[in-house]
Design a protein around this motif. Structure first.
Motif, PDB file in Angstrom:
ATOM      1  N   VAL A 177       0.841  -1.208   0.000  1.00 45.47           N
ATOM      2  CA  VAL A 177       0.000   0.000   0.000  1.00 45.47           C
ATOM      3  C   VAL A 177       0.871   1.251   0.000  1.00 45.47           C
ATOM      4  O   VAL A 177       0.514   2.269  -0.601  1.00 45.47           O
ATOM      5  N   GLN A 181      -1.448   3.043  -3.516  1.00 44.92           N
ATOM      6  CA  GLN A 181      -2.588   3.068  -2.606  1.00 44.92           C
ATOM      7  C   GLN A 181      -3.654   2.035  -2.933  1.00 44.92           C
ATOM      8  O   GLN A 181      -4.266   1.451  -2.027  1.00 44.92           O
ATOM      9  N   ILE A 184      -4.586  -1.566  -1.371  1.00 39.28           N
ATOM     10  CA  ILE A 184      -5.412  -1.857  -0.191  1.00 39.28           C
ATOM     11  C   ILE A 184      -6.544  -2.814  -0.568  1.00 39.28           C
ATOM     12  O   ILE A 184      -6.971  -3.637   0.251  1.00 39.28           O
ATOM     13  N   VAL A 290      -6.087  -1.895   7.005  1.00 37.35           N
ATOM     14  CA  VAL A 290      -7.245  -1.215   6.411  1.00 37.35           C
ATOM     15  C   VAL A 290      -7.617   0.021   7.219  1.00 37.35           C
ATOM     16  O   VAL A 290      -7.874   1.099   6.654  1.00 37.35           O
ATOM     17  N   PHE A 293      -5.162   2.764   6.643  1.00 32.42           N
ATOM     18  CA  PHE A 293      -5.358   3.365   5.325  1.00 32.42           C
ATOM     19  C   PHE A 293      -6.535   4.344   5.343  1.00 32.42           C
ATOM     20  O   PHE A 293      -6.460   5.438   4.771  1.00 32.42           O
TER      21      PHE A 293
END
Length: 506
Positions: A177, A181, A184, A290, A293
């Protein structure tokens, strides 16, 4: 020996091509004009410096620093360089992806042997080699882009998960990630795949303690015989040891495990309920990734770091249609066969519901290309990319073309789903479709390199073992690679409004 031989063959392919690219194109090109100067800033220790045009996180630059640092002592000792920053030339930074491409081929080999343990080492090597030559992956091996690093880390994360090293898998996923990005989504898919596998194993384990064919209590139907309808699935066993979950098989759930989608979903819900503590402990690292993020996106105000206006999230449902056709064409020797055509024909002849479903998909496809087909300014203005010509010369050649292509897109998706459905559970196929949509639909720009990771997940989970198909696919990839690399290296052109040499690129 299989992995060593594969790495050696890949090295013999990558090194000469890298030398040729660096000799003919020594200066940074396209997105490299952002990535290479940024990496050089990191080499100088200027970690606070950031180019606002870069959209991805600095994971590739950290990886490059580690790579350069590993080479620095030896080169400094032989007086090949005088300082650490001198190591961060365009050629050396590009070689990061060359090394990663070789590592990626070995990871592909491991995943293939893990998912298909009955495959011979020779065939596993053939499959891994062909996938390593996939044109979108191969081309960017020789440029300093994030694609190869992104693919390698995502596949490494998946391999670790298949080996039940969930914490290590999540750690690699976190780094994936940091490279890009959108990875994810693949973190979520890998976690879902792990839970699906455990659910299937749990269901099979329960059948050993059940005397009848039907479990009335759970409302699930299990097969109690040893026959797996030709899929040769090994027995699976759940072992609860401390706070971890281990089981002996590496396969995804197969369509023969349960009788339907509802049964598969019910089995997963039962597993989540009865094993909630063990699953939470094993998969909590993925949850942490998660959550982190989500906090980052909230703090940053966007998924991308820089150039937010040019990369704003846009509902681009037509991307899924383009992906299906590109993927089928990339597997043409496997999809365009008499057996595949006969299977699809029989499937629709036997089920009227599937025929109505196809009509529904066609309607959705028409609406997608009409209302959600995005022509990004970069696509319309940049004639260095192949999608520019496909858009102008094919899709927009006549107003009706984009609608006439819809049946082709739909047939492509049906062929993909049919191929996956023969060997993977319905719930996994749905999870894969949703993950692919989550990655591609928000992307306004048509970039075929965005298709690489979903394509790899697709091919790895199709159990095509026909050597002739794989050899033909390899020949197809080599032909495309020769063409695209020749166009890039030997067919440069100039723009009237901008100085410098321009080159064709994916």
């Amino acid at each position: 020996m299989g992995k060593i031989a594969l790495a050696a063959i890949m090295s013999l392919c990558v090194i000469p091509a890298s030398i040729m690219v660096n000799r003919i194109v020594p200066e940074p090109y396209m997105d490299e004009i952002f990535h290479i100067p940024q990496a050089k800033q990191y080499c100088k220790g200027n970690f606070g410096s950031w180019d606002p045009m870069i959209t991805t996180p600095p994971g590739l630059y950290y990886l490059s620093l580690a790579y350069v640092a590993s080479m620095f002592p030896g080169l400094y000792f032989v007086q090949a360089i005088s300082s650490f920053s001198d190591m961060c030339s365009a050629a050396i930074l590009r070689s990061v992806n060359g090394v990663l491409a070789i590592v990626c081929s070995v990871i592909l080999y491991d995943i293939i042997t893990h998912l298909k343990p009955t495959l011979t080492k020779r065939n596993a090597m053939l499959h891994a080699m062909v996938l390593s030559l996939y044109p979108l992956h191969w081309f960017f091996t020789f440029l300093y882009y994030t694609d190869v690093a992104s693919v390698t880390t995502v596949l490494a994360m998946y391999l670790a998960s298949l080996k039940k090293n969930y914490w290590f898998s999540a750690l690699i996923g976190a780094f994936a990630v940091v490279i890009r990005q959108t990875n994810i989504i693949w973190v979520l898919l890998v976690a879902c795949t792990g839970i699906i596998n455990i659910s299937v194993s749990h269901g099979k384990q329960n059948t050993k303690s059940v005397k009848s064919d039907v479990s009335v209590k759970h409302g699930l139907e299990y097969a109690i015989g040893t026959n797996t309808e030709g899929f040769n699935l090994r027995k699976r066993k759940i072992v609860k040891s401390g706070n971890t979950i281990e089981h002996s098989s590496s396969h995804d759930s197969s369509p023969s495990s349960y009788s339907g989608f509802g049964d598969e979903l019910w089995a997963i819900l039962l597993t989540l309920w009865y094993m909630k503590r063990e699953l939470l402990i094993s998969f909590s690292p993925f949850l942490m990734v998660v959550v982190t993020f989500i906090l980052f996106v909230y703090w940053n105000g966007s998924i991308v770091l820089g150039a937010k206006e040019a990369h704003a999230v846009t509902p681009h449902f037509a991307q899924m249609l383009y992906f299906s056709l590109v993927s089928v064409l990339a597997q043409a020797p496997m999809h365009f066969t008499i057996n595949q055509a006969v299977d699809l024909f029989r499937m629709f002849r036997k089920s009227r519901a599937l025929l109505f479903f196809q009509m529904f998909l066609a309607l959705v496809g028409m609406l997608s290309v009409h209302f959600f087909s995005v022509a990004h300014p970069y696509l319309l203005a940049d004639n260095r990319h192949y999608p520019f010509y496909l858009w102008r010369k094919v899709i927009m050649a006549h107003w009706s073309i984009k609608y006439l292509l819809v049946p082709v897109y739909i047939c492509s998706w049906l062929s993909i789903i049919h191929m996956l459905g023969k060997f993977r559970s319905k719930i996994w196929v749905l999870a894969y479709f949703l993950a692919t949509a989550a990655v591609l639909v928000p992307a306004p720009l048509i970039e075929f390199r965005y298709y690489t990771i979903p394509f790899y997940f697709l091919v790895l989970h199709c159990d095509n073992r026909d050597d002739q198909s794989w050899i033909l696919t390899g020949i197809l990839y080599i032909t495309v690679n020769i063409f695209t690399m020749s166009m890039f290296l030997f067919r440069p052109f100039h723009w009237d409004h901008e100085p410098g040499i321009q080159r064709f690129i994916w």
